[in-house]
Design an enzyme around this catalytic site. Sequence first.
Site, short mmCIF file in Angstrom:
data_model
loop_
_atom_site.label_atom_id
_atom_site.label_comp_id
_atom_site.label_asym_id
_atom_site.label_seq_id
_atom_site.Cartn_x
_atom_site.Cartn_y
_atom_site.Cartn_z
N GLN A 115 -18.44 -21.70 15.45
CA GLN A 115 -18.11 -21.78 16.88
C GLN A 115 -18.64 -20.61 17.68
O GLN A 115 -19.02 -20.77 18.84
CB GLN A 115 -16.57 -21.86 17.02
CG GLN A 115 -16.11 -22.48 18.32
CD GLN A 115 -14.61 -22.81 18.27
OE1 GLN A 115 -14.08 -23.16 17.23
NE2 GLN A 115 -13.94 -22.69 19.40
N TYR B 10 0.22 -17.66 -1.03
CA TYR B 10 -0.97 -16.82 -1.24
C TYR B 10 -2.23 -17.68 -1.32
O TYR B 10 -3.20 -17.47 -0.58
CB TYR B 10 -0.80 -15.99 -2.50
CG TYR B 10 -1.93 -15.02 -2.75
CD1 TYR B 10 -2.12 -13.91 -1.91
CD2 TYR B 10 -2.81 -15.18 -3.81
CE1 TYR B 10 -3.15 -13.01 -2.13
CE2 TYR B 10 -3.84 -14.28 -4.04
CZ TYR B 10 -4.00 -13.20 -3.21
OH TYR B 10 -5.03 -12.32 -3.42
N ARG C 164 -14.88 -9.85 19.69
CA ARG C 164 -14.96 -9.03 20.90
C ARG C 164 -16.00 -7.92 20.76
O ARG C 164 -16.77 -7.64 21.68
CB ARG C 164 -13.58 -8.41 21.20
CG ARG C 164 -13.56 -7.53 22.45
CD ARG C 164 -12.16 -7.04 22.78
NE ARG C 164 -11.64 -6.06 21.86
CZ ARG C 164 -11.95 -4.75 21.90
NH1 ARG C 164 -12.80 -4.29 22.80
NH2 ARG C 164 -11.42 -3.91 21.04
N GLY D 216 0.83 -1.20 0.00
CA GLY D 216 0.00 0.00 0.00
C GLY D 216 0.87 1.25 0.00
O GLY D 216 2.08 1.19 0.21
#
Length: 313
Positions: free
Chosen positions: A162, A145, A106, A38
Amino acid sequence: MSKRVLITGGAGFIGSHLSERLLDEGHEVICVDNFFTGSRKNVEHLFGNPRFEIIRHDVTFPLYVEVDEIYNLACPASPVHYQHDPVQTTKTSVVGAINMLGLAKRLRVPILQASTSEVYGDPAVHPQREEYWGNVNPIGPRSCYDEGKRAAETLFFDYRRQHDLDIKVIRIFNTYGPRMHPNDGRVVSNFIVQALRGEPITIYGDGSQTRSFCYVDDLVDGMVRLMNTGHDVTGPINVGNPGEFTMLELAEAVLRITGSESKIEHRPLPQDDPKQRQPDITLARRELGWEPTIALEGGLTKTVDYFRAVLSV
């Protein structure tokens, strides 16, 4: 409603266009990039936007931010770059996915994985449908990759099973457009740069191998549409342009658009290079109401204009 969106690999070719699109829709964007492939140049025109934030960070390390959505695009995507440090490429796909999935778990937010048509390998089925398991060499020079992305898909679906995480997996087929890296070794940028410089256009093999080229704006539209689907739509979904072109046809189109007098030069085919690549986009049409709108000629013209400016030719 305005959302706070995290884009890993946000300063990359596709990530920068996605950042623009989400800012245009009124969202806040946190762009995370380690700048291996990038570039700050890809997003510097966004620095003045108060809803845009950039963080230098490598996704192989955990990241702690508060967001409403995550687009996981971080990973070098061209052979030149991903083969430069293959171990790090695999870590970026696998450890990066674990870290971003942990963050999404989270926060209980949806997360989209930018997967790839390379999960199909050198396909024995044509065109490629999402049900096809692929024909991939697990120990070749491209495996870091291909298998990294396949393992990331595994992780995404295991987090779904899960932890009931809201996942979206998009399989990206050859994408091109402004802000491609001039030296990324991909066929569109290779051909355009060679044509503009008057160098021979290098075709590997006899030029009969095919690819399907999707303009970056079409791809970004597919990504946003997938993210905006309900919890029950997970993918994987192919997003690409089903128009199939041989390498010779692409070279001729580039020569026509650039007006270049470059000659075509043939070289040996690289190991494990797929001979055919074409998406079946039935699922994208049905689930996302998506199909590409920009034809190759129009997209190539915009891309050539960009490279003319970058190369000052």
